[in-house]
Design a protein around this motif. Sequence first.
Motif, PDB file in Angstrom:
ATOM      1  N   ILE A   1      -4.843  -0.341  -8.071  1.00 44.91           N
ATOM      2  CA  ILE A   1      -3.446  -0.667  -8.357  1.00 44.91           C
ATOM      3  C   ILE A   1      -2.830   0.464  -9.172  1.00 44.91           C
ATOM      4  CG2 ILE A   1      -1.890  -2.279  -9.510  1.00 44.91           C
ATOM      5  CD1 ILE A   1      -4.033  -4.450  -9.038  1.00 44.91           C
ATOM      6  N   THR A   2      -1.751   1.026  -8.655  1.00 49.82           N
ATOM      7  CA  THR A   2      -1.070   2.136  -9.324  1.00 49.82           C
ATOM      8  C   THR A   2       0.285   1.736  -9.898  1.00 49.82           C
ATOM      9  OG1 THR A   2      -0.153   2.837  -7.186  1.00 49.82           O
ATOM     10  CG2 THR A   2      -2.210   3.878  -7.892  1.00 49.82           C
TER      11      THR A   2
ATOM     12  N   LEU B   1      -7.598   3.608 -15.234  1.00 50.92           N
ATOM     13  CA  LEU B   1      -7.997   4.197 -13.945  1.00 50.92           C
ATOM     14  C   LEU B   1      -6.876   4.965 -13.247  1.00 50.92           C
ATOM     15  CD1 LEU B   1     -10.337   1.402 -12.531  1.00 50.92           C
ATOM     16  CD2 LEU B   1     -10.985   3.583 -13.591  1.00 50.92           C
ATOM     17  N   PRO B   2      -5.628   4.487 -13.234  1.00 51.93           N
ATOM     18  CA  PRO B   2      -4.593   5.303 -12.592  1.00 51.93           C
ATOM     19  C   PRO B   2      -4.424   6.686 -13.217  1.00 51.93           C
ATOM     20  CG  PRO B   2      -3.810   3.064 -12.886  1.00 51.93           C
ATOM     21  CD  PRO B   2      -5.101   3.175 -13.656  1.00 51.93           C
ATOM     22  N   LYS B   3      -4.723   6.793 -14.520  1.00 54.02           N
ATOM     23  CA  LYS B   3      -4.558   8.076 -15.214  1.00 54.02           C
ATOM     24  C   LYS B   3      -5.667   9.062 -14.873  1.00 54.02           C
ATOM     25  CE  LYS B   3      -2.242   5.853 -19.126  1.00 54.02           C
ATOM     26  NZ  LYS B   3      -2.338   5.493 -20.566  1.00 54.02           N
ATOM     27  N   ILE B   4      -6.810   8.559 -14.410  1.00 49.71           N
ATOM     28  CA  ILE B   4      -7.929   9.453 -14.070  1.00 49.71           C
ATOM     29  C   ILE B   4      -8.288   9.321 -12.595  1.00 49.71           C
ATOM     30  CG2 ILE B   4      -8.855   9.526 -16.420  1.00 49.71           C
ATOM     31  CD1 ILE B   4     -10.917   7.437 -15.632  1.00 49.71           C
TER      32      ILE B   4
ATOM     33  N   GLU C   1       0.832  -1.205   0.000  1.00 44.13           N
ATOM     34  CA  GLU C   1       0.000   0.000   0.000  1.00 44.13           C
ATOM     35  C   GLU C   1       0.859   1.243   0.000  1.00 44.13           C
ATOM     36  OE1 GLU C   1      -4.024   1.821   2.005  1.00 44.13           O
ATOM     37  OE2 GLU C   1      -3.040   0.117   2.999  1.00 44.13           O
ATOM     38  N   GLY C   2       0.437   2.230  -0.770  1.00 45.87           N
ATOM     39  CA  GLY C   2       1.181   3.475  -0.877  1.00 45.87           C
ATOM     40  C   GLY C   2       2.257   3.433  -1.931  1.00 45.87           C
ATOM     41  N   GLN C   3       2.785   2.254  -2.180  1.00 42.74           N
ATOM     42  CA  GLN C   3       3.823   2.081  -3.201  1.00 42.74           C
ATOM     43  C   GLN C   3       3.237   1.496  -4.484  1.00 42.74           C
ATOM     44  OE1 GLN C   3       7.552   0.198  -1.932  1.00 42.74           O
ATOM     45  NE2 GLN C   3       7.522  -1.066  -3.780  1.00 42.74           N
ATOM     46  N   ASP C   4       2.378   0.497  -4.330  1.00 46.52           N
ATOM     47  CA  ASP C   4       1.830  -0.207  -5.485  1.00 46.52           C
ATOM     48  C   ASP C   4       0.318  -0.047  -5.639  1.00 46.52           C
ATOM     49  OD1 ASP C   4       4.370  -1.419  -6.136  1.00 46.52           O
ATOM     50  OD2 ASP C   4       4.053  -2.735  -4.415  1.00 46.52           O
ATOM     51  N   PHE C   5      -0.366   0.345  -4.586  1.00 49.12           N
ATOM     52  CA  PHE C   5      -1.812   0.567  -4.665  1.00 49.12           C
ATOM     53  C   PHE C   5      -2.241   1.579  -3.624  1.00 49.12           C
ATOM     54  CE2 PHE C   5      -1.621  -2.889  -1.507  1.00 49.12           C
ATOM     55  CZ  PHE C   5      -2.522  -2.454  -0.547  1.00 49.12           C
TER      56      PHE C   5
ATOM     57  N   GLN D   1     -17.307  10.755 -15.994  1.00 54.00           N
ATOM     58  CA  GLN D   1     -18.082  10.451 -14.785  1.00 54.00           C
ATOM     59  C   GLN D   1     -19.015   9.269 -15.010  1.00 54.00           C
ATOM     60  OE1 GLN D   1     -17.622  11.741 -11.714  1.00 54.00           O
ATOM     61  NE2 GLN D   1     -15.885  12.802 -12.651  1.00 54.00           N
ATOM     62  N   LEU D   2     -19.626   9.186 -16.191  1.00 57.42           N
ATOM     63  CA  LEU D   2     -20.492   8.047 -16.484  1.00 57.42           C
ATOM     64  C   LEU D   2     -19.664   6.768 -16.606  1.00 57.42           C
ATOM     65  CD1 LEU D   2     -23.225   6.836 -17.062  1.00 57.42           C
ATOM     66  CD2 LEU D   2     -23.063   7.667 -19.430  1.00 57.42           C
ATOM     67  N   PHE D   3     -18.505   6.871 -17.224  1.00 57.85           N
ATOM     68  CA  PHE D   3     -17.579   5.738 -17.313  1.00 57.85           C
ATOM     69  C   PHE D   3     -17.236   5.227 -15.916  1.00 57.85           C
ATOM     70  CE2 PHE D   3     -13.116   4.353 -17.169  1.00 57.85           C
ATOM     71  CZ  PHE D   3     -13.090   3.353 -18.124  1.00 57.85           C
ATOM     72  N   LEU D   4     -16.902   6.118 -14.996  1.00 60.35           N
ATOM     73  CA  LEU D   4     -16.533   5.712 -13.635  1.00 60.35           C
ATOM     74  C   LEU D   4     -17.726   5.125 -12.891  1.00 60.35           C
ATOM     75  CD1 LEU D   4     -14.177   8.685 -12.681  1.00 60.35           C
ATOM     76  CD2 LEU D   4     -13.508   6.294 -13.035  1.00 60.35           C
TER      77      LEU D   4
END
Length: 320
Positions: free
Chosen positions: A307-308, A273-276, A120-124, A243-246
């Motif tokens: 997951i980032t 998802l990480p990009k938005i 957590e914090g590093q990878d997600f 917003q509708l996508f999310l």
Amino acid sequence: MTETGSRIVADVGGTNGRFGLAHFVDGQEQPVIDSVKVFSCNEFAGLGEMLGAYRDELNGSAPKIAKLAIAGPTTATKGRMTNLGWDISADDIRNYHGLDQVLLLNDFGALARSCPYLKEGQDFVTLKDGEADPAAPISVMGPGTGFGVAMLVPDQDRYITCSTEGGFMAFAPASRLEHDLTEYLRAELGYVCVEHFLCGEGIARIYRFLVDYGGGGDRNLTPADITRRAAEGHAPACERAVQLFLSIVGGTAGDIALAHGAKGGVYLGGGILPKIADMIPESDLLKRFVSKGAQSSYVDTIPVKLITAKYAALVGAAVA
């Protein structure tokens, strides 16, 4: 961890192929990934050719083991990349390149395998707190070129990975707007599945629908244009599309969590998802995730992670 040595690992989606070297270090559970190279899939005729390009980058020092995660249904020896139309044989790749072992696995199966090793914090990051049950399944899913779905099932002191083609399940609209969106796309495609909305091109489909629905806007924007303008503000159709996508991501994730019995948690991944991520807190993603009628309280206990880590699936491929 009893693994030793190094191997080539890959995570090949419908747009890009990410290759790297995985090294297992004594006393360290998570393999070390280095020498990462990203290739554009449209520059190659198949996976074997892409692997050859990566081996050339290594200047003759390539390991003799390759574990290749691909976007599509697979066995250990055969696979098909749905969005590229590539039929893949591990035996053919092994023989052509003179390798000792080639293993194929599903890309979201590889991402799922990585989850026990992520920090957590590093990878997600945690999107929603909850009470993870260590004896229950974990769902892993997310949008990229397509929509991947996998599951981890606990088995004593390990997990069994179940890859699926859940992205192709029929889409279930949850509002009048989503009903109209579904019918709009049904006129073009016939069968409408989750992946038709939850992918890069899906953002563009949602946007074009909203432009037509609301009567204004440039229909020719790319998914990258749409998400960029949505993040910048002052582009209402783009913001509404994201917003509708999310919202659809949240509703679908909740449905899959119910189907999997994912009281162990939900991990959201993929390239989009990480990009938005900055737009998630203001969206209805988590509201839709828990809005499940009589079973809302069941879903509300499930933690949700994003997951980032850019190359998490390479870790999962390494430990397969």
